[in-house]
Scaffold this active site. Structure first.
Site, PDB file in Angstrom:
ATOM      1  N   ILE B 635     -33.202  63.782  20.081  1.00 55.08           N
ATOM      2  CA  ILE B 635     -34.001  64.589  20.985  1.00 55.08           C
ATOM      3  C   ILE B 635     -33.699  64.152  22.417  1.00 55.08           C
ATOM      4  O   ILE B 635     -33.864  62.985  22.774  1.00 55.08           O
ATOM      5  CB  ILE B 635     -35.506  64.434  20.660  1.00 55.08           C
ATOM      6  CG1 ILE B 635     -35.779  64.923  19.224  1.00 55.08           C
ATOM      7  CG2 ILE B 635     -36.363  65.195  21.670  1.00 55.08           C
ATOM      8  CD1 ILE B 635     -35.352  66.348  18.926  1.00 55.08           C
ATOM      9  N   LYS B 707     -28.793  68.467  17.621  1.00 53.76           N
ATOM     10  CA  LYS B 707     -28.633  69.644  16.762  1.00 53.76           C
ATOM     11  C   LYS B 707     -29.259  70.896  17.360  1.00 53.76           C
ATOM     12  O   LYS B 707     -29.011  71.996  16.871  1.00 53.76           O
ATOM     13  CB  LYS B 707     -29.262  69.381  15.392  1.00 53.76           C
ATOM     14  CG  LYS B 707     -28.510  68.332  14.565  1.00 53.76           C
ATOM     15  CD  LYS B 707     -29.164  68.150  13.205  1.00 53.76           C
ATOM     16  CE  LYS B 707     -28.368  67.207  12.311  1.00 53.76           C
ATOM     17  NZ  LYS B 707     -29.072  66.968  11.030  1.00 53.76           N
ATOM     18  N   GLY B 708     -30.073  70.729  18.381  1.00 49.40           N
ATOM     19  CA  GLY B 708     -30.715  71.906  18.977  1.00 49.40           C
ATOM     20  C   GLY B 708     -32.043  72.187  18.313  1.00 49.40           C
ATOM     21  O   GLY B 708     -32.208  72.026  17.107  1.00 49.40           O
ATOM     22  N   GLU B 711     -34.669  77.046  17.588  1.00 51.45           N
ATOM     23  CA  GLU B 711     -35.103  77.943  16.506  1.00 51.45           C
ATOM     24  C   GLU B 711     -35.763  77.231  15.327  1.00 51.45           C
ATOM     25  O   GLU B 711     -36.650  77.786  14.702  1.00 51.45           O
ATOM     26  CB  GLU B 711     -33.932  78.787  15.977  1.00 51.45           C
ATOM     27  CG  GLU B 711     -32.810  78.783  16.900  1.00 51.45           C
ATOM     28  CD  GLU B 711     -32.102  80.011  17.388  1.00 51.45           C
ATOM     29  OE1 GLU B 711     -32.352  81.126  16.954  1.00 51.45           O
ATOM     30  OE2 GLU B 711     -31.249  79.795  18.248  1.00 51.45           O
TER      31      GLU B 711
END
Lengths: 340, 744
Positions: B635, B707-708, B711
């Site tokens: 993060i 990882k993003g 979504e």
């Protein structure tokens, strides 16, 4: 949006004069509904007469013990007025269940009565609507009608009146004082809004050019046993699917007087005096409430996507009456987090 | 001690002050001289032809400059490929004002341009257009038998993997079985900011388009191909966006119309769509899902089938990955996945936050809950028994996967162990029913090619740039953190620029890949700049860094120092001043390391615990508590990451309880196309939300290990709430949203 001229009225007579003989003119108070309608080309007045600065914003006691609500007092000032809070808390709760603080700060009492339906088709010029364009047809019948009515509808219109404040007013039964080209007159609140019949373009019984100047509440405010229950698709800023204003006068467990009005179900705030009569003199029990609820919905008719309102209204009536007996202050379904 | 380790810190948004003081500019706010205003007229019918446009009546109004329609649209690019943007689905893209055909309700049919906004709007209200109506088909329900399997037309779409095992036989033979259909209607993105373009005319054939878009390069490519502009003459800018959620991935007709009008009129044109028109260019498709699960006596999944059918337009085959996730979230050897589209007279659907997965996780995760009840298992225990150690779709190990830790930590935080299994068995002190449910999901960890540029001035201020997007996610902030940490600078000494085709190319702002893609490019670029700075440092007299290689030094606290001996350091600003250079620059780019990645399955995961309270008499539901545990690599910024997941949960609550665009098929038209009747939650609907990040160390996904999280946080929220409603009431709602009427 159409081009229009604008006049800020300085006195009631001035406002009425500006309107008379001009069916294309409109009064504007807070503008929270009219401006939307103009932007959507649903309303296209060519002359606006602003009544916001008229000296009609006072809230004052009446000699008969009642309370006069000036037509241009804002919904917010009305809801939070000490006399309203203490003597007509049902009205306070209903107003606060509607719209948002920003809108209530702008919206006027007269304008609240005058707001137009929120039926999807009324707002969309691409679809027929008898209320917007008489004779074009009702798209809501057989269409998407979640927000539409189940009581007092007609073959030409199933729209509802969207106000919360007016539901409490229907229960409290004020008189609406109006001024027009032919002078002043008073209209009983129950006679102010009308059912659609074959003239759904007419929301109320005002004559052309008439202006609301005040709402005169009778002395009786049902300040001990009342409830405004509003059920909607989210906790705020949504119109009622069904709302109930319940007000009781109790003698022990016996109901001495009762008022019952519904929102979200009809072309006008729906007060049912027959149902009220079924409550009067009866013990304040769930069985009594259920009988009254059944009476209110006796002739209800669903239109597809709003069929559920019939059962929902019955349950809401019983709940609201229960809350009124308990003296519960629950205004609506706004949920208070029990895990702060 | 380093004061310049910024990555992972909850740094406040660096663009926050600009946003709250109003200096941040949005597409419709750029002041350009000699501006004109456009107003779009939308079709009232869903299918048919325009037979007559009475433009002359409107053109007679003084100040009205032009009425554009198919009758006078200039000659433009001919082939479909010129209109294809980077994420266009297969088929033939919609061309605004191309001909007199009406293909969907609210199709733009004309554009009025006038000297001022009010006049344009007024003129538009007067414009009479005649139509010849044809019969339309807009109901997916009537197309159940007309589904077809789409081709691989769209970037990112993967057809379902081939079946494995024998799912039909396994289902028949298993002791516990379920099958059900799940439905949700269309949903629209509804970002707060309306779509708008300010097209600045800068002389013949030269345009700057300030456009609401999640990809300035995508729009530039679209405009240059259609209008025959040179790249250098077509600049596209988007510095800020008031929400996108996918609606800005494709160039919308607003930018086409504004630029077309500006080129024709040789004037600058501003065009803003109305809220109603925000319902005219793409939506999460109305989807039917059929699931069929079976479980062995030991609680392991015996068979899993997941089939989906959703709408698309007549002219494009919009695809998203709805069912594939179901083949990899749980261990199961007998799996069949199916995916079909049906063509309707609607506009092409459009990627909307966690496209496909948000939908698929509703079907799969409610079905898993139903299956758990059938098998007599706690829903969390059931998931633990079916934990996937490998991605069975690809038969590969995960690069990292801490979903099990998410299950445990989330359960502990939520207090899941106090749950009683029977529906209707929990109540609060006021007698309201309590329901606890879970749901989760899996999302791709993707990296796209991206470039960046860095420049440091003699005063030590670093400017890094890349044409990425910022739609409120925190791009400005995390890129600033990465750049500042890489070169050992305080946050205030770094400026990050984005959203401009004058800057190095970045991918579309979507797919949760910006942090990984642009972040890695920023890191690489700052390292390249660091190498140049080291060389300059070594030129100083008595430099303690002489002979050191890049890997021997670190950039910390405004210094370059030896890793082996922190006392051997030079101050960066001294280096720059001594160098005599006014600035030092570097550019670089980043690509995914395919060789390293191809042996692994790269994914983020989450699990959501939701509590609802239900008034059983009145059918009202309130989501009182949510815990969302997310495993998404590293993060970068706890604050902005948490905000993203909070937003995801709010949207999940919306999907579960409120959100639906309702079409009246008589008109083929969405009827609740405004903010009053298209319901999303208000503050009073939102209660406690907890976000847990279970960090994963993963150097396979990318060098940053991210990882993003754009979504993944949305997945399973709607299912968890719907499952909680079942737990509270015993009522299994299979068509979302769960509104009052479904619980009466």
């Amino acid at each position: 949006m159409n081009s229009f001229t604008y006049h800020r009225a300085t006195a009631v007579a001035d406002a009425v004069r500006e309107q008379s003989g001009r069916p294309d003119a409109a009064y504007i108070g807070g503008g929270t509904n009219l401006i939307d309608l103009m932007k959507e080309n649903v309303a296209r007045p060519t002359h606006l007469v602003s009544v916001g600065k008229l000296p009609l914003s006072d809230i004052e006691n009446l000699p008969d013990g009642g309370l006069r609500l000036g037509a241009t007092a804002t919904n917010a000032d009305t809801a939070w007025h000490e006399e309203v809070k203490s003597r007509y808390p049902l009205l306070n709760q209903a107003i606060l269940a509607g719209a948002s603080p920003q809108l209530r700060n702008m919206a006027t009492n007269g304008g609240n009565l005058m707001q137009r339906t929120r039926c999807y088709y009324f707002y969309d010029l691409a679809t027929p609507c008898n209320k917007r364009e008489p004779g074009s047809g009702c798209s809501a019948i057989g269409g998407y009608n979640r927000v539409c009515g189940i009581l007092g509808t007609s073959d030409s219109c199933i729209a509802t009146h969207p106000s919360d404040m007016c539901v409490a007013l229907a229960a409290l039964a004020p008189t609406v004082r109006v001024s027009g080209p032919n002078g002043e007159r008073s209209i009983a609140f129950d006679d102010f809004h009308r059912l659609p019949g074959n003239q759904p373009e007419k929301d109320n019984t005002l004559e052309p050019g008439e202006l609301i100047v005040s709402l005169d509440l009778p002395a009786k405010g049902f300040e001990k046993n009342f409830s405004y229950l509003k059920l909607r698709d989210r906790s705020s800023y949504a119109f009622a699917l069904v709302s109930v204003a319940a007000a009781l006068e109790l003698d022990g467990n016996t109901i001495r007087d009762a008022r019952l009005a519904l929102g979200g179900v009809a072309h006008k705030p729906w007060r049912d005096q027959e149902a009220e009569n079924l409550l009067k003199g009866q013990p304040a029990t769930v069985e009594t409430f259920a009988r009254a609820a059944a009476k209110v919905l006796e002739n209800a008719q669903g239109h597809g996507s709003n069929d559920f309102k019939i059962e929902l209204a019955k349950r809401a009536i019983v709940r609201a009456l229960k809350q009124a007996v308990e003296g519960s202050q629950t205004a609506s379904d706004v949920f208070l987090n029990s895990n702060p | 001690m380093s004061t310049t380790n910024h990555i992972g810190k909850p740094t406040s948004r660096v663009d926050g002050p600009a946003k709250v003081t109003g200096t941040a500019r949005y597409a419709a706010e750029y002041a350009v001289p000699d501006l004109t205003y456009g107003w779009v007229i939308s079709s009232p019918i869903a299918k048919g032809k325009i037979t007559k446009i009475h433009a002359d009546e409107v053109l007679a109004l003084p100040g009205v400059l032009q009425v554009f329609s198919h009758e006078n649209v200039p000659s433009l690019a001919w082939f479909d490929r010129s209109y294809k943007d980077q994420v266009a689905p297969g088929g033939s893209p919609f061309r605004p004002l191309h001909d007199n055909e009406i293909k969907f309700s609210q199709q733009p049919v004309a554009l009025v341009v006038a000297e001022n906004f009010e006049l344009a709007r007024y003129a538009a209200s007067l414009l009479r257009i005649e139509y010849e109506q044809e019969k339309h088909e807009t109901s997916l329900e009537t197309k159940r038998e007309d589904g077809f399997e789409p081709g691989r037309g769209k970037t990112g779409y993967m057809p379902p993997p081939p079946p494995r095992g024998n799912p039909d036989k396994a289902w028949e033979e298993a002791p516990h079985r379920m099958e059900a259909e799940y439905v949700h209607g269309a949903q629209h993105h509804n970002p707060m900011e309306l779509f708008a373009t300010t097209a600045e005319w800068r002389g013949e054939g030269k345009i700057t388009a300030y456009d609401k878009t999640q990809g300035v390069y995508n729009v530039q490519q679209y405009l240059t191909k259609i209008f025959g502009l040179k790249k250098d003459d077509c600049r596209v800018v988007n510095e800020y966006m008031g929400g996108g959620f996918g609606s800005g991935l494709r160039p919308q007709y607003s930018v086409f119309l504004a630029v077309m009008a500006a080129l024709e009129l040789k004037r600058s044109v501003r065009l803003t769509l109305t809220r109603q028109q925000m319902f005219s260019f793409g939506h999460r498709p109305h989807t039917l899902q059929y699931l069929k699960l079976a479980t062995n006596a030991d609680g392991t999944l015996a068979a899993l089938q997941h089939h989906a059918l959703h709408e698309t337009s007549r002219f494009e085959d919009y695809t998203e990955n709805v069912v594939n996730w179901s083949g990899m979230l749980y261990q199961c050897d007998n799996v069949k996945l199916g995916y079909q589209l049906a063509k309707l007279d609607v506009y092409t659907p459009l990627d909307m936050r966690a496209p496909g997965a948000a939908t698929g996780s509703i079907g799969l995760e409610i079905a898993m809950d139903e299956m758990a009840y059938e098998a007599g298992l706690d829903p969390l225990e059931f998931r633990l028994r079916n934990y996937a150690e490998r991605d069975q779709n690809q038969d590969k190990p995960f690069s990292s996967k801490k979903l099990r830790e998410c299950y445990h930590q989330g359960a502990a935080k939520f207090g899941w162990d106090k749950r009683t299994q029977a529906p209707g068995s929990m109540r609060d002190k006021d007698g309201k029913l309590i329901g606890w449910g879970i749901g989760g999901g899996v999302w791709d960890a993707t990296q796209q090619k991206s470039a960046a540029k860095a420049s440091i001035t003699a005063d030590g201020h670093l400017t890094v740039s890349s044409a990425a997007g910022e739609n409120g996610t925190g791009t400005y902030t995390i890129m600033t953190q990465i750049a500042a940490e890489t070169l050992g600078l305080p946050i205030e000494a770094v400026t990050f620029k984005l959203g401009d085709t004058d800057l190095p190319e970045a991918p579309l702002q979507g797919g949760s890949w910006t942090a990984a893609s642009v972040g890695t490019a920023v890191k690489n670029t700052c390292e390249a700049l660091g190498e140049k700075l080291l060389k300059l440092a070594q030129k100083l007299d008595d430099s303690p860094l002489k002979g050191a290689k890049l890997e021997d030094v670190e950039f910390v606290n405004g210094q370059i120092r030896l890793r082996s001996d922190a006392s051997q350091a030079v101050v960066l600003r001294d280096v720059l001043q001594a160098s005599g250079e006014t600035k030092v620059e570097a550019d670089s780019s980043a690509m995914p390391n395919m060789l390293k990645q191809q042996q692994y399955s790269l994914h983020s995961h989450n699990i959501v615990f939701a509590e609802v309270k239900v008034d059983e008499e009145l059918g009202t539901v309130h989501v009182t508590r949510v815990v969302n545990a997310v495993a998404a690599g590293r993060i970068l910024n706890l604050k902005t990451a948490r905000s993203q997941v909070l937003g995801s949960v709010v949207w999940g609550i919306s999907m579960a309880l409120m959100e639906e665009t309702v079409m009246d098929h008589k008109f083929g038209r969405y009827m609740n196309h405004n903010y009053a009747e298209y319901h999303v939650p208000v503050n009073a609907d939102i209660h406690d939300i907890d976000v847990l990040f279970v960090e994963e160390e993963d150097d396979i996904v990318n060098p940053l290990g991210v990882k993003g999280i754009g979504e993944v946080g949305m997945l399973g929220v709607a299912a968890a709430i719907t499952n909680a409603v079942f737990h509270a009431t015993g009522k299994r709602v299979r068509d979302l949203p769960v509104m009052i009427d479904k619980l009466l």
